[in-house]
Write an enzyme that holds these catalytic residues in place. Structure first.
Site, PDB file in Angstrom:
ATOM      1  N   LYS A  61      61.020 -24.541 -15.352  1.00 31.62           N
ATOM      2  CA  LYS A  61      61.425 -25.431 -14.077  1.00 31.62           C
ATOM      3  C   LYS A  61      62.514 -25.435 -13.482  1.00 31.62           C
ATOM      4  O   LYS A  61      63.681 -25.129 -14.197  1.00 31.62           O
ATOM      5  CB  LYS A  61      61.073 -26.926 -14.444  1.00 31.62           C
ATOM      6  CG  LYS A  61      60.144 -27.600 -13.208  1.00 31.62           C
ATOM      7  CD  LYS A  61      58.648 -27.106 -12.950  1.00 31.62           C
ATOM      8  CE  LYS A  61      57.891 -27.608 -11.734  1.00 31.62           C
ATOM      9  NZ  LYS A  61      56.513 -27.606 -11.810  1.00 31.62           N
ATOM     10  N   ASP A  79      57.053 -26.027  -5.742  1.00 30.76           N
ATOM     11  CA  ASP A  79      56.555 -27.365  -6.152  1.00 30.76           C
ATOM     12  C   ASP A  79      56.861 -28.417  -4.941  1.00 30.76           C
ATOM     13  O   ASP A  79      57.050 -27.996  -3.830  1.00 30.76           O
ATOM     14  CB  ASP A  79      57.412 -27.618  -7.361  1.00 30.76           C
ATOM     15  CG  ASP A  79      56.975 -28.825  -8.171  1.00 30.76           C
ATOM     16  OD1 ASP A  79      55.913 -28.605  -9.080  1.00 30.76           O
ATOM     17  OD2 ASP A  79      57.204 -30.054  -8.132  1.00 30.76           O
TER      18      ASP A  79
END
Ligand code: GLU
Length: 451
Positions: free
Chosen positions: A126, A166
């Site tokens: 991430k 995201d």
């Protein structure tokens, strides 16, 4: 609580201070995999827990950029490459002012097991920044993205690490990031997913997380002899996940009645006007107050009017709830209110939206509860389908990709549900998803030796 959990959390608090969200995500996984650890001493023997909570690599960097007035702005940049036992690092980038190293770590940790559950060959990662895209011009977004990529281009690649979107990172940002990667490396390769459809993107990627969450809910309900048809549904958030959850809910005959943003929520008793929602969010990039202006009869409630510690969306009566905004948006009081009002299904489109106490309340009630790692995995799964298409230089049709997504969501549901039964907790998809996700990664780590 077992000693190995308290010891691990204690160790994390000392070694990685001030990362509350990461401790929360770790505790959630560790507290459910005990039956697996008890049956299989090999995981403890190989010290898998100590290894899996430590990212393989963390890239922390400065992102300097020029705003439209010529001022130098500086943000923090992160890419945390958590685990590559199952494939190249894979996971989104989040641009939001609240992002800290702890946020990216919790998201990266979750991503390992989510990606494992999809059954596809992708590791967990991430990244992101505390950059706030809200109110920025297109040119500012472009300069920020170019600066961000100028740092990470040396750490990513189509078989190394493949970032995606995201919160705060959608098609526009992926475009600017991709352009800069290509300029710096000269490579036209699938280094990012969520790309534009005419330059390597996959059909259904935009819709995938929302569609996937609804497919997951359908699977949970089907096993209970129920369906979403005719059901009133509440959805939080108004980003990509929420919009395509609303779209799919209509397609399956349900009625979504809420959406929200950080300023307030819409309750639209007749059902959310999907075209208007898309116009406001995707075209105008405006706030939901715009939706309320255009839609007489829709009720807008600002967050200041929510009861303290509550999210107004979860007070609306519904049969099924789709938390699709952000972490910890469902408190235990919200969960109790949902249950009191007769909600029979919760499918999480956001990452870690329910507090640990809210999760306990859902599990104790016996309703269909689909935890994020399982229910929202359709997004990253379709990213992997985009990687496959890029690698083979082919483009599949909408129907082909959608059919694959549907199959993957069913596979994830079956895996979580069967694993829960295997470990004596039928219906507990938190336990089932965590054990199944963890087991695959842990076994691969053992096979690959001490690295
Ligand atoms: N950000 C999404 C997630 O939380 C998608 C990541 C991706 O497509 O790589 O899973």
């Amino acid at each position: 609580m077992s000693a190995y959990i308290t010891d691990t959390i204690q160790y994390l608090k000392q070694s990685s201070p001030a990362q509350a969200e990461f401790y929360q995500a770790t505790e959630e996984v560790l507290s459910t995999i005990k039956p697996l650890l008890d049956r299989n001493p090999k995981y403890q023997k190989n010290n898998i827990i100590q290894r899996v909570i430590e990212p393989e690599r963390q890239i922390l960097f400065r992102v300097a950029w020029l705003d439209d007035r010529g001022n130098v702005q500086v943000n923090k940049g992160y890419r945390i490459q958590f685990n590559s036992a199952l494939g190249p690092y894979k996971g989104g980038l989040r641009f939001h002012p609240n992002v800290t190293a702890g946020t990216i770590k919790f998201l990266g940790f979750e991503q390992i097991f989510k990606n494992s559950l999809t059954g596809l060959a992708i590791g967990g990662a991430k990244g992101g920044s505390n950059f706030d895209p809200k109110g920025k011009s297109d040119a500012e977004i472009m300069r920020f993205c170019q600066s961000f990529m100028t740092e990470i281009f040396r750490h990513v690649g189509d078989t190394i690490d493949v970032p995606a979107g995201d919160i705060g990172v959608g098609g526009r940002e992926i475009g600017y990031l991709y352009g800069q990667y290509k300029r710096l490396t000269g490579k036209y390769e699938g280094v990012l997913t969520g790309k534009g459809l005419n330059w390597g993107g996959s059909l259904v990627r935009t819709e995938a997380t929302g569609y996937g969450a609804v497919y997951f809910a359908q699977n949970m309900l089907a096993e209970r002899g129920a369906s979403l048809e005719g059901k009133v549904c509440t959805v939080s958030g108004s980003g990509n996940v929420s919009i395509y959850t609303v779209e799919k809910l209509y397609q399956v005959g349900a009625k979504p009645v809420t959406v929200s943003d950080s300023n307030g929520m819409i309750y639209d008793e007749r059902g959310i006007d999907l075209n208007l929602l898309k116009q406001v969010k995707e075209v105008e990039r405006a706030r939901l107050t715009r939706y309320a202006e255009e839609r007489p009869g829709a009720v807008y409630t600002p967050v200041e009017n929510y009861p303290a510690g509550r999210n107004g969306v979860w007070s609306v009566h519904c049969d099924a709830a789709f938390p699709s905004a952000t972490q910890n948006e469902v408190s235990v009081e919200d969960a109790k209110e949902l249950l009191k009002n007769g909600c029979i299904c919760v499918a999480e489109g956001a990452n870690m939206p329910s507090s640990p106490e809210a999760i306990d309340a859902f599990l104790a009630s016996g309703i269909a509860y689909g935890p994020a790692k399982a229910a929202n995995a359709g997004g990253v799964a379709t990213s992997q389908l985009e990687m496959s298409q890029n690698a083979s230089m082919l483009q599949w049709t909408f129907e082909e990709v959608d059919a694959k997504l549907k199959r993957i969501m069913e596979h994830i549901y079956r895996t979580a549900s069967e694993t829960a039964k295997e470990y004596g907790a039928p219906g507990n998809l938190v336990l089932g998803a965590n054990i199944a996700g963890f087991r695959k990664v842990a076994d691969a780590m053992i096979d690959q030796g001490v690295v």
